[in-house]
Design an enzyme around this catalytic site. Structure first.
Site, PDB file in Angstrom:
ATOM      1  N   SER A 164      32.061  36.617  52.044  1.00 22.42           N
ATOM      2  CA  SER A 164      31.898  36.784  50.608  1.00 22.42           C
ATOM      3  C   SER A 164      30.496  37.346  50.291  1.00 22.42           C
ATOM      4  O   SER A 164      30.106  38.353  50.879  1.00 22.42           O
ATOM      5  CB  SER A 164      32.144  35.428  49.930  1.00 22.42           C
ATOM      6  OG  SER A 164      32.344  35.576  48.562  1.00 22.42           O
ATOM      7  N   ASP A 330      43.654  37.529  50.054  1.00 19.03           N
ATOM      8  CA  ASP A 330      42.374  37.595  49.337  1.00 19.03           C
ATOM      9  C   ASP A 330      42.446  38.730  48.325  1.00 19.03           C
ATOM     10  O   ASP A 330      42.393  39.901  48.677  1.00 19.03           O
ATOM     11  CB  ASP A 330      41.244  37.846  50.342  1.00 19.03           C
ATOM     12  CG  ASP A 330      39.863  37.890  49.690  1.00 19.03           C
ATOM     13  OD1 ASP A 330      39.771  37.845  48.444  1.00 19.03           O
ATOM     14  OD2 ASP A 330      38.873  37.975  50.433  1.00 19.03           O
ATOM     15  N   HIS A 363      40.921  34.111  48.987  1.00 21.28           N
ATOM     16  CA  HIS A 363      39.557  34.400  49.412  1.00 21.28           C
ATOM     17  C   HIS A 363      38.962  33.242  50.221  1.00 21.28           C
ATOM     18  O   HIS A 363      38.192  33.461  51.155  1.00 21.28           O
ATOM     19  CB  HIS A 363      38.719  34.682  48.157  1.00 21.28           C
ATOM     20  CG  HIS A 363      37.297  34.990  48.447  1.00 21.28           C
ATOM     21  ND1 HIS A 363      36.920  36.067  49.224  1.00 21.28           N
ATOM     22  CD2 HIS A 363      36.147  34.367  48.082  1.00 21.28           C
ATOM     23  CE1 HIS A 363      35.594  36.088  49.311  1.00 21.28           C
ATOM     24  NE2 HIS A 363      35.107  35.081  48.638  1.00 21.28           N
TER      25      HIS A 363
END
Lengths: 390, 390
Positions: A164, A330, A363
């Site tokens: 991320s 995601d 995610h």
């Protein structure tokens, strides 16, 4: 990141770890930020585990995401029930094997978990910075990390790993300080936010700034903008999950009732879950840090800073080997963004492995225990270590 | 619905229309709601266009979505620059051809555009209802619409048409009053909200209720919870678009600047757009209505009310013909949900046409001018009309 993850205390833990602090950029030698603003002194909270070898060739720098901290693995005491946020990956015999590697993880600049950020005391006013804290970028975070790494006497990193926003930091590391990065593992990340990702962050920021208790960021001596921050966190949470994972985890199941309440209480489990996550988050996180870190993520664009608009040109600045991993569900940083990144790396002839992992957890999948991910990371690190560090 | 749509005043307009009002359920004959609560009197704002034929066999009932109103087509005056919300579809020679059909559109129960809702004066207290307004369901909305239709002397509807929450209403119409519904056109809708859809609605509601100006719903004599409602609207807006449409419409383009502001102003066009949409919405919409209508949508589940847990069983209650339409980039009510609906209809041997339209505009696609959608609706209505109403 989500609190969704269940941590198990396991026997393969790195054991007791200690949060340490490194302070640098003492005035007048303040750090010059990308914005041109100056900031100092800067403190980074950090933790290490594993043992640095004599050649200092076994160092892995782990970079955390939005709400993470330096506590990547292990526990703070024997009684500590909650291990670090990536304890499933980092430890003796684990994917990032602390029997072999020396791991460093620091809290990012702008955060509130021990490093300098908007809730820190501004030495000039002897009050918390609040919005006087300068807007920092992913590049600024990396510069601060570099100061820490050098302070630890390390000249080269075997690998930099991050998911991320942590992934953005590692991409930035690879092109900003290419001579220091042998390999990088970007997980569930992107070279720049899409309009959709910016939109979610912006609405979350608006939720915080709409809270009258936010008071333009100067709330440190009064009640905090908890309601706004909770809404911001709930928005984030939705983006970390996926349609599929929410269907499996919650569906339309009701929370502790057999029929609708016909009022505005939480009827559905998913509602209770989000309310709980929002409430829990405000106990540990600073609203201004949320603003600063999301802004840094929105600003990040490897093309803009390093490629004159081209990601191919940006990656021409690094010779690092990469293992790029995306996750099927995601939708915050979808696989097409990882594929574009891989393409730009390959056009530069870089040694790149890419894997899209089938996972329903959205995610957040990169944080969850996943045998495939563990195997991939272990294998990649072994190869890099054998080729370069031995 | 999004304000994203550009309305063009066109020569094929239905012309000047007038908002009318119908009041019923005068006490003591209040309407009994699904919750068991009683409500009355109830007023519905409605508009009609086209001409009712002698047999009253050419009636099309159009049902609007969350923030819509009775103003489906035409203008209120010669100077009125903004035609109704579906003017591209409803008018002489258009997909829903007012030369042939008589169109009725009413504002839903619980809304704030002329129909009874939380901002209406409660006759018992002579104050706005606020949260004393009972939680209404999609079924309650349909019951109120039925009262209006009967008031207009109409016994059977040629077709009921609705997108999003309007689509839920039409599905409910078809199983609640099957003898009155010849055909239905559910667009971009679902038989029940997924956990993801509930999650977005819940966070939007939390944003409203977190605004101290909301005051438990009793804000009608003071400042309104504009900041909370704006955040709620922004969340909704993101769900109405799509990753792809946002990339094309906004990308990472900056708003009126060549470099980042390095503060918390809107840097990106997508941020300005969302802030603008939030601001505009609070001028026209009531925060409590937002709570009530989203709650009704979350509660809706055709299986629960009509099928004892089975959508196949629920659709066994209707003999209507259906044209079901989904849109490729609609991630709020994805195509898989429409397919499940079609499957349940077909298991009952119903006459069902299904089309997934390739469109990048996300959930909002059903409101935008689309030649494919126009052709589909026109053809389906013609067939139904020729088969049944001539």
């Amino acid at each position: 990141m989500s609190e969704y993850i269940e941590h198990d205390k396991d026997k393969n833990s790195v054991g007791i770890v200690k949060k340490e602090f490194f302070t640098f950029a003492e005035p007048p030698d303040e750090m010059v930020l990308e914005s041109g603003a100056r900031l100092g002194p800067i403190t980074l909270a950090y933790e290490t585990c594993g043992t640095l070898n004599a050649e200092k060739s076994n160092v892995i720098l782990i970079l955390h995401a939005l709400s993470g901290d330096s506590h990547v693995a292990g526990c703070y005491s024997e009684d500590d029930e909650k291990p670090g946020w990536w304890d499933n990956m980092v430890g003796p015999g684990k994917g990032i094997d602390t029997n072999k590697y020396f791991v460093i993880c620091s809290n990012i600049l702008g955060s509130c978990m021990g490093s300098t950020g908007p809730c820190t005391i501004n030495p000039k006013t002897v009050l918390p910075y609040g919005l006087d804290f300068p807007v920092v970028t992913i590049g600024d975070m990396v510069d601060a990390q570099k100061a820490l790494v050098e302070h630890l006497g390390i000249k080269k990193l075997l690998a930099v790993v991050g998911g991320s926003i942590g992934g953005m930091q590692l991409l930035e590391w690879s092109v900003r300080y290419p001579e220091m990065v042998t390999a990088g593992i970007p997980l569930a990340t992107t070279t720049r936010h899409s309009a959709l990702a910016i939109a979610f962050n912006e609405v979350a920021r608006q939720a915080i700034m709409a809270d009258p208790k936010w008071k333009g960021g100067n709330y440190y001596f009064g009640p905090k903008p908890d309601l706004g921050l909770a809404v911001a966190r709930m928005i984030g949470h939705i983006t970390y999950l996926s349609d599929e994972s929410m269907r499996h985890k919650f569906g339309r199941r009701l929370q502790d009732k057999s029929d609708f309440s016909f009022n505005f209480d939480a009827d559905f489990q998913v509602e209770s879950y989000l309310r709980y996550q929002g409430k829990k988050f405000v106990e540990r996180f600073d609203a201004n840090s949320f603003l600063y870190i999301t802004k840094a993520a929105d600003y990040y664009d490897i093309r803009r800073a390093h490629g004159n608009g081209s990601s191919v040109k940006a990656f021409s600045k690094t010779g690092a080997k990469f293992l790029v991993v995306s996750f099927t569900s995601d939708w915050l940083y979808p696989t097409y963004q990882s594929r574009a990144m891989v393409k730009a790396m390959k056009k530069n002839g870089l040694d790149v492995s890419f894997c899209e992992i089938e996972a329903e957890w959205g995610h957040d999948a990169f944080l969850l225990s996943n045998a495939r991910l563990t195997t991939l990371i272990r294998g990649f690190l072994e190869r890099v270590y054998n080729q370069t560090a031995k």
